[in-house]
Design a protein around this motif. Structure first.
Motif, short mmCIF file in Angstrom:
data_model
loop_
_atom_site.label_atom_id
_atom_site.label_comp_id
_atom_site.label_asym_id
_atom_site.label_seq_id
_atom_site.Cartn_x
_atom_site.Cartn_y
_atom_site.Cartn_z
N GLY A 22 -1.68 24.67 13.20
CA GLY A 22 -2.14 25.63 12.20
C GLY A 22 -1.83 25.26 10.76
N ARG A 25 -5.18 25.04 8.70
CA ARG A 25 -5.81 26.34 8.48
C ARG A 25 -5.01 27.20 7.51
NH1 ARG A 25 -6.52 27.87 14.57
NH2 ARG A 25 -5.42 25.90 14.78
N TRP A 26 -3.68 27.09 7.61
CA TRP A 26 -2.80 27.84 6.70
C TRP A 26 -3.07 27.43 5.26
CZ3 TRP A 26 1.16 26.66 3.25
CH2 TRP A 26 2.04 27.71 2.93
N THR A 190 1.47 27.62 18.59
CA THR A 190 1.14 28.50 17.48
C THR A 190 -0.34 28.41 17.13
OG1 THR A 190 1.68 26.78 15.84
CG2 THR A 190 3.46 28.24 16.52
N SER A 191 -0.79 29.34 16.29
CA SER A 191 -2.13 29.34 15.66
C SER A 191 -3.24 29.98 16.48
CB SER A 191 -2.56 27.93 15.24
OG SER A 191 -3.22 27.24 16.29
N LEU A 215 0.39 31.08 12.48
CA LEU A 215 0.20 29.69 12.09
C LEU A 215 1.56 29.03 11.88
CD1 LEU A 215 -2.74 30.16 9.54
CD2 LEU A 215 -2.90 29.53 11.96
#
Length: 247
Positions: A22, A25-26, A190-191, A215
């Protein structure tokens, strides 16, 4: 009250593995470059390693870079390698201070020489530590690992060092990158993605899987505690019935 206070210290997983997903994307959500996300992901690594060590977790494996990640844009790969070298150089004193021993699994020969040099030095400098074993999966994929193991087994059979009838699960494990470590009991991703992504496919056979929408750059100790509490709420049967386990 922290989630940490709810954890049963007597029932901790010995080995936790994490797919740190993530970062990109973060960063995108914040209008920043992907490398900005990777940089902040390092903060999460520090926080989670500290949290695992504080709890008394014995092994923590972090999926930092897969063999497939080499196919990402060149600027991102270069930036990641530079970040890896810089981070390792900075973190060794902290690892020693906290009695943490560093290990690396993966196709290390694919890493730049500068990264290999820093890793070798860090592994040597932390080799006497007896606390948390921090295992970084770098240039790693499970299919690569299994393929390499099969080749090595075949070579040993050909050289009469190993008899085919002697090959069993224990023997196979000794040819894997993780031969020194117990299998993970808990795997966290995660994510919000629900897949294993070529990570420890053999070793995760009986691991409990925990997926979170958080994330990676936002993942902190409280998230780790929640995952451990989720693990402790489950009944681990290993093919047996619930009645057998309870008895």
């Amino acid at each position: 009250m922290s989630q940490k206070d709810k954890i049963n210290i007597q029932q901790l997983p010995k080995h936790i593995a994490i797919i740190m997903d993530g970062n990109g994307r973060w960063a995108k959500e914040k209008g920043e470059d992907r490398l900005f996300g990777h940089l902040h992901g390092v903060e999460s690594v520090r926080n989670i390693v500290e949290g695992a060590a504080e709890l008394g977790i014995q092994y923590l494996t972090l999926y930092a870079f897969s063999t497939e990640n080499w196919d990402r844009p060149a600027y991102e790969v270069t930036g990641l390698m530079e970040l890896l070298v810089e981070t390792i150089r900075k973190e060794v004193p902290t690892l020693n201070k906290n009695n943490i021993r560093l290990h690396v699994i993966g196709d290390i020969n694919m890493l730049p020489e500068s990264a290999r040099k820093e890793l070798d030095e860090a592994i040597q400098e932390t080799s006497k530590n007896s606390g948390l074993n921090l295992i970084m999966a770098l240039s790693y994929s499970s299919r690569w690992e299994i393929n390499t193991a099969i080749k090595n087994i075949a070579e040993d059979v050909k050289a009469n060092k190993l008899q085919p009838e002697a090959i069993n699960q224990q023997v196979i494990q000794q040819y894997l990158c993780t031969a020194e470590f117990p299998d993970p009991e808990l795997m966290i991703r995660t994510s919000g993605e629900y897949r294993i992504s070529n990570f420890l496919l053999y070793q995760l056979a009986y691991a409990e899987l925990h997926f979170t929408n958080t994330l990676w750059p936002d993942f902190r100790k409280e998230n780790l505690y929640e995952a451990i509490l989720d693990y402790q709420s489950r009944e681990r049967r290993f093919g047996k019935t619930s009645e057998q386990v309870k008895s």
